[in-house]
Design an enzyme around this catalytic site. Structure first.
Site, PDB file in Angstrom:
ATOM      1  N   ASP A   1      -6.257   7.108   0.181  1.00 14.72           N
ATOM      2  CA  ASP A   1      -7.341   6.142   0.341  1.00 14.72           C
ATOM      3  C   ASP A   1      -6.842   4.867   1.020  1.00 14.72           C
ATOM      4  O   ASP A   1      -7.439   4.378   1.964  1.00 14.72           O
ATOM      5  CB  ASP A   1      -8.037   5.827  -0.997  1.00 14.72           C
ATOM      6  CG  ASP A   1      -7.093   5.343  -2.096  1.00 14.72           C
ATOM      7  OD1 ASP A   1      -5.860   5.286  -1.872  1.00 14.72           O
ATOM      8  OD2 ASP A   1      -7.589   5.034  -3.199  1.00 14.72           O
TER       9      ASP A   1
ATOM     10  N   ASP B   1      -1.321   0.237   0.712  1.00 13.83           N
ATOM     11  CA  ASP B   1      -1.204  -1.165   0.295  1.00 13.83           C
ATOM     12  C   ASP B   1       0.271  -1.563   0.409  1.00 13.83           C
ATOM     13  O   ASP B   1       0.755  -1.787   1.518  1.00 13.83           O
ATOM     14  CB  ASP B   1      -1.780  -1.304  -1.116  1.00 13.83           C
ATOM     15  CG  ASP B   1      -1.846  -2.745  -1.608  1.00 13.83           C
ATOM     16  OD1 ASP B   1      -1.616  -3.668  -0.808  1.00 13.83           O
ATOM     17  OD2 ASP B   1      -2.116  -2.964  -2.798  1.00 13.83           O
TER      18      ASP B   1
ATOM     19  N   ARG C   1     -16.411   4.035  -7.491  1.00 14.91           N
ATOM     20  CA  ARG C   1     -15.957   5.037  -6.514  1.00 14.91           C
ATOM     21  C   ARG C   1     -17.116   5.626  -5.726  1.00 14.91           C
ATOM     22  O   ARG C   1     -16.957   6.043  -4.584  1.00 14.91           O
ATOM     23  CB  ARG C   1     -15.231   6.191  -7.228  1.00 14.91           C
ATOM     24  CG  ARG C   1     -13.907   5.813  -7.867  1.00 14.91           C
ATOM     25  CD  ARG C   1     -13.146   7.075  -8.241  1.00 14.91           C
ATOM     26  NE  ARG C   1     -12.050   6.847  -9.175  1.00 14.91           N
ATOM     27  CZ  ARG C   1     -10.830   6.470  -8.835  1.00 14.91           C
ATOM     28  NH1 ARG C   1     -10.542   6.252  -7.573  1.00 14.91           N
ATOM     29  NH2 ARG C   1      -9.893   6.304  -9.754  1.00 14.91           N
TER      30      ARG C   1
HETATM   31  P1  IMP Z   1       0.454   0.998  -3.015  1.00  8.12           P
HETATM   32  O1  IMP Z   1       1.349   1.908  -3.794  1.00  8.12           O
HETATM   33  O2  IMP Z   1       0.698  -0.448  -3.326  1.00  8.12           O
HETATM   34  O3  IMP Z   1       0.456   1.264  -1.527  1.00  8.12           O
HETATM   35  O4  IMP Z   1      -1.012   1.236  -3.554  1.00  8.12           O
HETATM   36  C1  IMP Z   1      -1.654   2.386  -3.261  1.00  8.12           C
HETATM   37  C2  IMP Z   1      -2.652   2.739  -4.336  1.00  8.12           C
HETATM   38  O5  IMP Z   1      -3.146   1.609  -5.043  1.00  8.12           O
HETATM   39  C3  IMP Z   1      -3.833   3.378  -3.673  1.00  8.12           C
HETATM   40  O6  IMP Z   1      -3.729   4.759  -3.682  1.00  8.12           O
HETATM   41  C4  IMP Z   1      -5.009   2.876  -4.479  1.00  8.12           C
HETATM   42  O7  IMP Z   1      -5.325   3.819  -5.488  1.00  8.12           O
HETATM   43  C5  IMP Z   1      -4.549   1.598  -5.122  1.00  8.12           C
HETATM   44  N1  IMP Z   1      -5.056   0.409  -4.417  1.00  8.12           N
HETATM   45  C6  IMP Z   1      -4.380  -0.456  -3.637  1.00  8.12           C
HETATM   46  N2  IMP Z   1      -5.155  -1.439  -3.173  1.00  8.12           N
HETATM   47  C7  IMP Z   1      -6.398  -1.190  -3.671  1.00  8.12           C
HETATM   48  C8  IMP Z   1      -7.674  -1.843  -3.533  1.00  8.12           C
HETATM   49  O8  IMP Z   1      -7.859  -2.866  -2.851  1.00  8.12           O
HETATM   50  N3  IMP Z   1      -8.703  -1.269  -4.208  1.00  8.12           N
HETATM   51  C9  IMP Z   1      -8.583  -0.146  -4.955  1.00  8.12           C
HETATM   52  N4  IMP Z   1      -7.416   0.501  -5.101  1.00  8.12           N
HETATM   53  C10 IMP Z   1      -6.337  -0.010  -4.469  1.00  8.12           C
HETATM   54 MG    MG Z   2      -7.021   3.433  -7.937  1.00  6.88          MG
END
Ligand code: IMP
Ligand code: MG
Length: 181
Positions: free
Chosen positions: A107, A110, A172
């Site tokens: 999705d 981040d 969602r």
């Molecule tokens: P990362 O590991 O920091 O890249 O985060 C990835 C995961 O965090 C994604 O698969 C999302 O499930 C969740 N995530 C990160 N940012 C958001 C946001 O703005 N809204 C909802 N879920 C997020």
């Molecule tokens: Mg999530």
């Protein structure tokens, strides 16, 4: 009234702003689908959706693919109902991807912590190729350098929900992407 208005829901959701509309998403998916289909022409893609957040994106993207594909899922969790990553990623799956052309569908990219963990894990299975498609990528200064070949939209560093993305498992189902406070 816009096409994204859901009677009775807007106020309940207390969403600040629609960031990406339903029709913008639909249009971008058509382009992403043809780009991916061209790149994998003549091949079979093993699409690995990252649950829970990618389920709607994957369902719509898969129907834009013009090459044969097998669809499976893994589950990754890191957020624990908060808007800031816990930094710990748990993975669950039963995949066998040796020698396959694998496309991970996520999705949002981040910090990259989740994707790093997924890619390291799947690489152990020695797929023939391993690429990533993320619907969203957040512009943040400290991203783990990961090659995400296909990105739907780059967004500012704000918490977003909708189109599969949640806040504590809520929102969602809304058909567009919105900022939330
Ligand atoms: P990362 O590991 O920091 O890249 O985060 C990835 C995961 O965090 C994604 O698969 C999302 O499930 C969740 N995530 C990160 N940012 C958001 C946001 O703005 N809204 C909802 N879920 C997020
Ligand atoms: Mg999530």
């Amino acid at each position: 009234m816009t096409e994204d208005y859901i009677p009775g829901k807007e106020i309940d959701l207390n969403l600040e702003k629609i960031l990406i509309s339903k029709s913008q998403i639909e249009q971008r998916l058509i382009n992403l689908g043809s780009e991916i289909s061209n790149d994998y022409n003549g091949k079979e893609i093993h699409v690995v959706g990252v649950l829970n957040g990618a389920f709607i994106f994957l369902a719509d993207l898969a129907r834009q693919l013009k090459v044969s594909c097998k669809i499976c899922f893994l589950q990754a969790s890191s957020y624990n109902d908060q808007k800031v990553s816990s930094g710990k990623v748990k993975l669950m799956h039963n995949l066998d991807l040796r020698g396959k052309d694998v496309l991970v569908v996520e999705d949002i990219f981040d910090t990259g912590q989740t994707l790093k963990c997924i890619l390291e894990d799947l690489q152990l299975q020695e797929p023939k190729s391993l690429e990533v498609c993320a619907l969203l990528s957040k512009k943040i200064p400290k991203k783990i350098p990961i090659n995400v070949k296909y990105i739907g939209f780059e967004i500012e560093d704000r918490f977003v929900v909708g189109y599969g993305l949640d806040y504590a498992e809520k929102y969602r189902e809304i058909p567009y992407i919105a900022y939330i406070n």
